[in-house]
Design a protein around this motif. Structure first.
Motif, PDB file in Angstrom:
ATOM      1  N   THR A 114       0.836  -1.203   0.000  1.00 25.51           N
ATOM      2  CA  THR A 114       0.000   0.000   0.000  1.00 25.51           C
ATOM      3  C   THR A 114       0.868   1.249   0.000  1.00 25.51           C
ATOM      4  OG1 THR A 114      -1.792  -1.132   1.187  1.00 25.51           O
ATOM      5  CG2 THR A 114      -1.804   1.268   1.230  1.00 25.51           C
ATOM      6  N   LEU A 115       1.912   1.254   0.821  1.00 24.86           N
ATOM      7  CA  LEU A 115       2.848   2.381   0.825  1.00 24.86           C
ATOM      8  C   LEU A 115       3.534   2.526  -0.532  1.00 24.86           C
ATOM      9  CD1 LEU A 115       4.514   1.919   4.335  1.00 24.86           C
ATOM     10  CD2 LEU A 115       2.824   3.641   3.673  1.00 24.86           C
ATOM     11  N   GLN A 116       3.820   1.393  -1.177  1.00 27.66           N
ATOM     12  CA  GLN A 116       4.424   1.433  -2.508  1.00 27.66           C
ATOM     13  C   GLN A 116       3.451   2.008  -3.529  1.00 27.66           C
ATOM     14  OE1 GLN A 116       7.730   0.496  -3.163  1.00 27.66           O
ATOM     15  NE2 GLN A 116       7.288   1.553  -5.083  1.00 27.66           N
ATOM     16  N   LEU A 117       2.162   1.651  -3.385  1.00 29.68           N
ATOM     17  CA  LEU A 117       1.126   2.190  -4.273  1.00 29.68           C
ATOM     18  C   LEU A 117       1.038   3.709  -4.132  1.00 29.68           C
ATOM     19  CD1 LEU A 117      -1.316   1.659  -6.195  1.00 29.68           C
ATOM     20  CD2 LEU A 117      -2.730   1.464  -4.145  1.00 29.68           C
ATOM     21  N   ILE A 118       1.095   4.187  -2.894  1.00 31.93           N
ATOM     22  CA  ILE A 118       1.069   5.629  -2.647  1.00 31.93           C
ATOM     23  C   ILE A 118       2.285   6.299  -3.290  1.00 31.93           C
ATOM     24  CG2 ILE A 118       1.214   7.404  -0.853  1.00 31.93           C
ATOM     25  CD1 ILE A 118      -0.302   5.478   1.003  1.00 31.93           C
ATOM     26  N   SER A 119       3.451   5.671  -3.120  1.00 29.26           N
ATOM     27  CA  SER A 119       4.684   6.226  -3.681  1.00 29.26           C
ATOM     28  C   SER A 119       4.669   6.229  -5.204  1.00 29.26           C
ATOM     29  CB  SER A 119       5.886   5.422  -3.167  1.00 29.26           C
ATOM     30  OG  SER A 119       7.080   5.861  -3.764  1.00 29.26           O
ATOM     31  N   ASP A 120       4.198   5.133  -5.806  1.00 29.08           N
ATOM     32  CA  ASP A 120       4.189   5.018  -7.271  1.00 29.08           C
ATOM     33  C   ASP A 120       3.278   6.044  -7.926  1.00 29.08           C
ATOM     34  OD1 ASP A 120       5.953   2.947  -7.069  1.00 29.08           O
ATOM     35  OD2 ASP A 120       4.446   1.366  -7.324  1.00 29.08           O
ATOM     36  N   ASN A 121       2.209   6.436  -7.225  1.00 25.54           N
ATOM     37  CA  ASN A 121       1.266   7.409  -7.775  1.00 25.54           C
ATOM     38  C   ASN A 121       1.593   8.839  -7.358  1.00 25.54           C
ATOM     39  OD1 ASN A 121      -1.182   5.926  -9.185  1.00 25.54           O
ATOM     40  ND2 ASN A 121      -0.577   4.678  -7.439  1.00 25.54           N
ATOM     41  N   HIS A 122       2.775   9.008  -6.749  1.00 27.04           N
ATOM     42  CA  HIS A 122       3.293  10.330  -6.395  1.00 27.04           C
ATOM     43  C   HIS A 122       2.357  11.091  -5.459  1.00 27.04           C
ATOM     44  CE1 HIS A 122       6.230   9.568  -9.526  1.00 27.04           C
ATOM     45  NE2 HIS A 122       5.252   9.368 -10.387  1.00 27.04           N
ATOM     46  N   HIS A 123       1.696  10.365  -4.562  1.00 25.40           N
ATOM     47  CA  HIS A 123       0.826  11.012  -3.591  1.00 25.40           C
ATOM     48  C   HIS A 123       1.630  11.414  -2.364  1.00 25.40           C
ATOM     49  CE1 HIS A 123      -2.788  10.151  -5.792  1.00 25.40           C
ATOM     50  NE2 HIS A 123      -2.595   8.860  -5.753  1.00 25.40           N
ATOM     51  N   GLN A 125       1.369  12.415   1.780  1.00 22.23           N
ATOM     52  CA  GLN A 125       0.549  11.929   2.888  1.00 22.23           C
ATOM     53  C   GLN A 125      -0.726  12.752   3.041  1.00 22.23           C
ATOM     54  OE1 GLN A 125       2.750  10.748   6.395  1.00 22.23           O
ATOM     55  NE2 GLN A 125       1.185  11.604   7.737  1.00 22.23           N
ATOM     56  N   ASP A 126      -0.672  14.036   2.722  1.00 21.01           N
ATOM     57  CA  ASP A 126      -1.829  14.920   2.867  1.00 21.01           C
ATOM     58  C   ASP A 126      -2.905  14.646   1.821  1.00 21.01           C
ATOM     59  OD1 ASP A 126      -0.589  16.160   5.001  1.00 21.01           O
ATOM     60  OD2 ASP A 126       0.310  17.727   3.754  1.00 21.01           O
ATOM     61  N   ASP A 127      -2.536  13.934   0.752  1.00 19.69           N
ATOM     62  CA  ASP A 127      -3.493  13.645  -0.320  1.00 19.69           C
ATOM     63  C   ASP A 127      -4.235  12.327  -0.100  1.00 19.69           C
ATOM     64  OD1 ASP A 127      -2.633  15.944  -1.595  1.00 19.69           O
ATOM     65  OD2 ASP A 127      -1.086  14.891  -2.731  1.00 19.69           O
ATOM     66  N   ILE A 128      -3.934  11.609   0.994  1.00 12.57           N
ATOM     67  CA  ILE A 128      -4.451  10.264   1.202  1.00 12.57           C
ATOM     68  C   ILE A 128      -5.465  10.239   2.348  1.00 12.57           C
ATOM     69  CG2 ILE A 128      -3.853   7.889   1.824  1.00 12.57           C
ATOM     70  CD1 ILE A 128      -2.937   8.706  -0.948  1.00 12.57           C
ATOM     71  N   GLU A 129      -6.586   9.563   2.116  1.00  8.49           N
ATOM     72  CA  GLU A 129      -7.583   9.302   3.151  1.00  8.49           C
ATOM     73  C   GLU A 129      -7.663   7.785   3.315  1.00  8.49           C
ATOM     74  OE1 GLU A 129      -8.932  11.703   4.730  1.00  8.49           O
ATOM     75  OE2 GLU A 129      -8.938  13.477   3.455  1.00  8.49           O
ATOM     76  N   ILE A 130      -7.489   7.301   4.533  1.00  9.36           N
ATOM     77  CA  ILE A 130      -7.456   5.856   4.777  1.00  9.36           C
ATOM     78  C   ILE A 130      -8.779   5.376   5.366  1.00  9.36           C
ATOM     79  CG2 ILE A 130      -6.333   3.983   6.058  1.00  9.36           C
ATOM     80  CD1 ILE A 130      -4.519   5.120   3.959  1.00  9.36           C
ATOM     81  N   VAL A 131      -9.352   4.347   4.733  1.00  9.94           N
ATOM     82  CA  VAL A 131     -10.468   3.603   5.306  1.00  9.94           C
ATOM     83  C   VAL A 131      -9.881   2.275   5.766  1.00  9.94           C
ATOM     84  CG1 VAL A 131     -12.712   2.533   4.901  1.00  9.94           C
ATOM     85  CG2 VAL A 131     -12.153   4.711   3.789  1.00  9.94           C
ATOM     86  N   ALA A 132      -9.722   2.115   7.072  1.00  7.26           N
ATOM     87  CA  ALA A 132      -9.009   0.953   7.619  1.00  7.26           C
ATOM     88  C   ALA A 132      -9.983  -0.131   8.049  1.00  7.26           C
ATOM     89  CB  ALA A 132      -8.143   1.376   8.806  1.00  7.26           C
TER      90      ALA A 132
END
Length: 310
Positions: A114-123, A125-132
C-alpha cells in the motif's frame, strides 16, 4: 540431576507446550479456511453475474449516457454520483488487514505494498484518506500521521453481507461529499494455501476503464455492438445495479482477504509447530548427551574409588 540438565528439561517441557498451542491454532485456522472457502465459492457466482452485467452496460456505453446530477431528488443519496469523474484532489484507500498478529507476513505485505502504491502514484501523505478495515492497518497508519476517515475492527472470521453494507454506505457518502475523489481497495488476494498476492483495485468512480473487459471477448469477436432497452429508465436501472456492484466488490475483497489471512495463519502456525519440534529434537539430543556424560562421570568415579580401596 545437575542444574544444567534440569534447565534443558524445563526448556523441552516449555517448547512442547508451545508446540501443542501452535498445532491447535493451526487446526483452528485450517477449519476457518475451509469454511470461508466454501462460502466464497458460492458467493463468487453472484459476484461474477453482477460484474458481467456492469461490464456489458459499460460496453453498451450506458454508463456514459447518464447525468448523476439529475438522478435523485434533493437531500437524497445520489447513487449515480458513483459514476462521476472529477479532478483528483484526494485519494481514498480501503486497506484490509487483520486485527491481530500470528499471521506470518500477511499484514506487513499489505502495508508495504500500500505504501508502494502511494509512492508510485506520487501522492503525498496529505493527499491520502485511509479507510481501515482491521486494527493492524488502522494502528500503523495512525502512528504515521495518516488521516483515518473510517475504521472497522473485529471483522468476522467469515464476514457476512450485513457487515459490509454499512461500510459501503459510509464510503459512498464520503465520495459523494467529495471527501475523496477516487477510491482503491488494497488487500491480499488468496492464490492457494501457501501463496497470496497484493491487489490494489479501483472501486470509485465506476467507469468502463476500471471495470475491465472480462466477459466481452465473445462480443468483440462477433462484431456486433451491445445495446440495451431499459425499463423504466437508464437511471432507475443503474440506481439498483450500481450499489450492488459496489457492495459485491468490497465484500468480495473482504472475503478474499480473510481467506488469505486464515491461510497465512495456518501456514505460520504449521511453521511454528515444525520449529518447535526441531527445537525439541535438538534439546532432547543435548539432554541425552549431558545425561550420558553425567552417567559416564559417575561410573568413572565409582570405578576409581573401588580401585583405591583395593
Amino acid at each position: 540431576m545437575s542444574a544444567s540438565l534440569q534447565e534443558v528439561k524445563r526448556r523441552i517441557s516449555s517448547t512442547k507446550k508451545t508446540g501443542q498451542i501452535t498445532a491447535a491454532m493451526q487446526m483452528v485456522s485450517t477449519a476457518k479456511l475451509n469454511q470461508i472457502q466454501k462460502h466464497t465459492t458460492s458467493y463468487q457466482v453472484y459476484a461474477s453475474k453482477i460484474r458481467n452485467v456492469i461490464t456489458h452496460l459499460a460496453a453498451s456505453h450506458l454508463l456514459e449516457n447518464v447525468e448523476p446530477a439529475e438522478a435523485v431528488k434533493k437531500d437524497q443519496f445520489n447513487t449515480l454520483s458513483m459514476l462521476k469523474q472529477r479532478p483528483v484532489k484526494k485519494t481514498g484507500l480501503v486497506v484490509i488487514t487483520s486485527d491481530r498478529g500470528l499471521v506470518g507476513s500477511y499484514n506487513s505485505n499489505v502495508i508495504k505494498q500500500t505504501l508502494q502504491l502511494i509512492s508510485d502514484n506520487h501522492h503525498s501523505q496529505d493527499d491520502i484518506e485511509i479507510v481501515a478495515i482491521g486494527g493492524i492497518g488502522a494502528d500503523f497508519f495512525k502512528k504515521r500521521g495518516y488521516d483515518i476517515v473510517y475504521e472497522f475492527r473485529e471483522l468476522s472470521d467469515v464476514p457476512t453481507f450485513r457487515e459490509v453494507r454499512p461500510i459501503v454506505r459510509t464510503i459512498l457518502r464520503m465520495y459523494q461529499s467529495e471527501r475523496f475523489d477516487e477510491l482503491f481497495v488494497c488487500y491480499n488476494h488468496f492464490v492457494n494455501s501457501l501463496t497470496s498476492t497484493f491487489r490494489g483495485e479501483q472501486m470509485l468512480p465506476i467507469s468502463a476503464e476500471n471495470i475491465g473487459s472480462e466477459g466481452l471477448e465473445e462480443t468483440s469477436s462477433s462484431g456486433y455492438q451491445l445495446q440495451y432497452d431499459t425499463e423504466p429508465s437508464e437511471e432507475a436501472i443503474l440506481e439498483v445495479i450500481l450499489p450492488q456492484y459496489a457492495e459485491s466488490l468490497l465484500y468480495g475483497a473482504m472475503l478474499d482477504a480473510k481467506t488469505s489471512e486464515h491461510a497465512s495463519s495456518s501456514t505460520a502456525m504449521r511453521s511454528a509447530s515444525d520449529n518447535a519440534n526441531d527445537i525439541i529434537a535438538s534439546l532432547q539430543l543435548q539432554y541425552n548427551r549431558a545425561r550420558q556424560s553425567a552417567i559416564t562421570t559417575e561410573i568413572t568415579e565409582i570405578t576409581g574409588a573401588q580401585a583405591a580401596l583395593e
